[in-house]
Design a protein around this motif. Structure first.
Motif, short mmCIF file in Angstrom:
data_model
loop_
_atom_site.label_atom_id
_atom_site.label_comp_id
_atom_site.label_asym_id
_atom_site.label_seq_id
_atom_site.Cartn_x
_atom_site.Cartn_y
_atom_site.Cartn_z
N VAL A 87 4.10 5.68 -5.95
CA VAL A 87 4.29 5.85 -7.20
C VAL A 87 3.50 7.28 -8.04
O VAL A 87 4.33 7.65 -8.85
N PRO A 88 2.51 7.43 -7.65
CA PRO A 88 1.67 8.82 -8.09
C PRO A 88 2.80 10.13 -7.80
O PRO A 88 2.84 10.94 -8.44
N ILE A 89 3.46 9.89 -6.64
CA ILE A 89 4.33 10.91 -6.42
C ILE A 89 5.30 11.07 -7.43
O ILE A 89 5.81 12.22 -7.72
N LEU A 90 5.97 9.96 -7.90
CA LEU A 90 7.00 9.92 -8.52
C LEU A 90 6.38 10.47 -10.12
O LEU A 90 7.16 11.02 -10.62
N TYR A 91 5.26 9.90 -10.45
CA TYR A 91 4.70 10.47 -11.60
C TYR A 91 4.70 12.09 -11.37
O TYR A 91 4.45 12.74 -12.41
N LYS A 92 4.32 12.49 -10.47
CA LYS A 92 3.91 14.05 -10.33
C LYS A 92 5.45 14.63 -10.67
O LYS A 92 5.52 15.78 -11.29
N ASP A 93 6.68 13.97 -9.97
CA ASP A 93 7.85 14.51 -10.18
C ASP A 93 8.23 14.49 -11.69
O ASP A 93 8.67 15.55 -12.20
N PHE A 94 7.79 13.36 -12.39
CA PHE A 94 8.22 13.27 -13.64
C PHE A 94 7.37 14.29 -14.62
O PHE A 94 8.20 15.05 -15.46
N PHE A 95 6.33 14.50 -14.47
CA PHE A 95 5.60 15.58 -15.14
C PHE A 95 6.02 17.05 -14.61
O PHE A 95 5.93 18.06 -15.61
N ASP A 96 6.26 17.30 -13.41
CA ASP A 96 7.03 18.58 -12.92
C ASP A 96 8.38 18.86 -13.78
O ASP A 96 8.45 19.83 -14.27
N PHE A 97 9.22 17.65 -13.94
CA PHE A 97 10.30 17.96 -14.66
C PHE A 97 10.20 18.22 -16.19
O PHE A 97 10.70 19.00 -16.88
N ILE A 98 9.10 17.54 -16.77
CA ILE A 98 8.84 17.77 -18.07
C ILE A 98 8.34 19.18 -18.47
O ILE A 98 8.67 19.86 -19.27
N SER A 99 7.49 19.47 -17.47
CA SER A 99 6.71 21.14 -17.73
C SER A 99 7.77 22.29 -17.27
O SER A 99 7.24 23.13 -17.83
N GLY A 130 9.99 2.50 -12.54
CA GLY A 130 10.23 0.90 -12.68
C GLY A 130 10.58 0.23 -11.52
O GLY A 130 9.99 -1.04 -11.28
N ILE A 131 11.59 0.78 -10.60
CA ILE A 131 11.70 0.03 -9.59
C ILE A 131 10.66 -0.06 -8.52
O ILE A 131 10.31 -1.18 -7.82
N ALA A 132 9.96 0.98 -8.36
CA ALA A 132 8.74 1.15 -7.46
C ALA A 132 7.68 0.11 -8.01
O ALA A 132 7.18 -0.78 -7.03
N THR A 163 0.98 -1.16 -0.14
CA THR A 163 -0.21 0.15 -0.22
C THR A 163 0.73 1.24 -0.17
O THR A 163 0.47 2.28 -0.59
N LEU A 164 1.88 1.22 0.77
CA LEU A 164 2.66 2.47 0.93
C LEU A 164 3.47 2.67 -0.49
O LEU A 164 3.66 3.82 -0.89
N ILE A 177 14.91 13.11 -15.47
CA ILE A 177 13.85 12.48 -16.02
C ILE A 177 13.93 10.91 -16.10
O ILE A 177 13.25 10.05 -15.77
N LYS A 178 15.22 10.67 -16.52
CA LYS A 178 15.72 9.11 -16.61
C LYS A 178 15.71 8.68 -15.37
O LYS A 178 15.30 7.41 -14.94
N LEU A 179 16.30 9.39 -14.36
CA LEU A 179 16.38 8.90 -13.02
C LEU A 179 14.88 8.42 -12.33
O LEU A 179 14.36 7.65 -11.86
N VAL A 180 13.96 9.48 -12.65
CA VAL A 180 12.53 9.33 -12.04
C VAL A 180 11.99 8.17 -12.85
O VAL A 180 11.19 7.20 -12.34
N ILE A 181 12.11 7.89 -14.23
CA ILE A 181 11.65 6.68 -14.81
C ILE A 181 12.14 5.42 -14.29
O ILE A 181 11.46 4.45 -13.94
#
Length: 125
Positions: free
Chosen positions: A46-58, A80-82, A40-41, A72-76
């Motif tokens: 995972v959504p926090i990582l997606y938020k970081d990904f889209f923050d870096f892109i924007s 994947g690891i998560a 659960t944790l 961006i590669k590090l967040v991707i």
């Protein structure tokens, strides 16, 4: 009203009976709780990582910026690891839950069989 009271008492007795079998397998119940909590944790992370990904892109410059690409590669990779850990935790907890339920049901079945066997042995024996 009397029927509801009888059902409440019956439900409490059923849970108490089931709890006696859970106490015999407390280690497995603890493992199930730990792996479900971890899954659960991880599912929340995972959504926090997606938020970081889209923050870096924007927030990146329209020009080529290799520092942003590395982030961006590090967040991707982190995503994947998560997801790998999420799959692992859910798989282990699913296996443990199935094993736990089967062992509990087997214990209840054996206990009921022993009870009826001894009852019949005393009655007809």
């Amino acid at each position: 009203m009397r029927y509801v009271l009888i059902m409440q008492i019956s439900t409490k007795r059923t849970y108490a009976y089931f709890l006696t079998f859970i106490k015999k397998r407390l280690f497995m119940a603890t493992l199930i709780f730990i792996f479900l909590t971890l899954s659960t944790l991880t599912d929340i992370y995972v959504p926090i990582l997606y938020k970081d990904f889209f923050d870096f892109i924007s927030s990146s410059d329209p020009r080529v910026n290799f520092e942003v690409f590395d982030k961006i590669k590090l967040v991707i990779y982190k995503i994947g690891i998560a997801y790998f850990f999420l799959w692992t935790f859910w798989s282990v907890s699913g296996f443990l839950i199935v094993n736990f339920q089967v062992k509990i049901m087997n214990g209840i079945y054996n206990n009921c069989f022993d009870y009826y066997y001894h009852l019949l042995d005393r009655h007809f024996g």
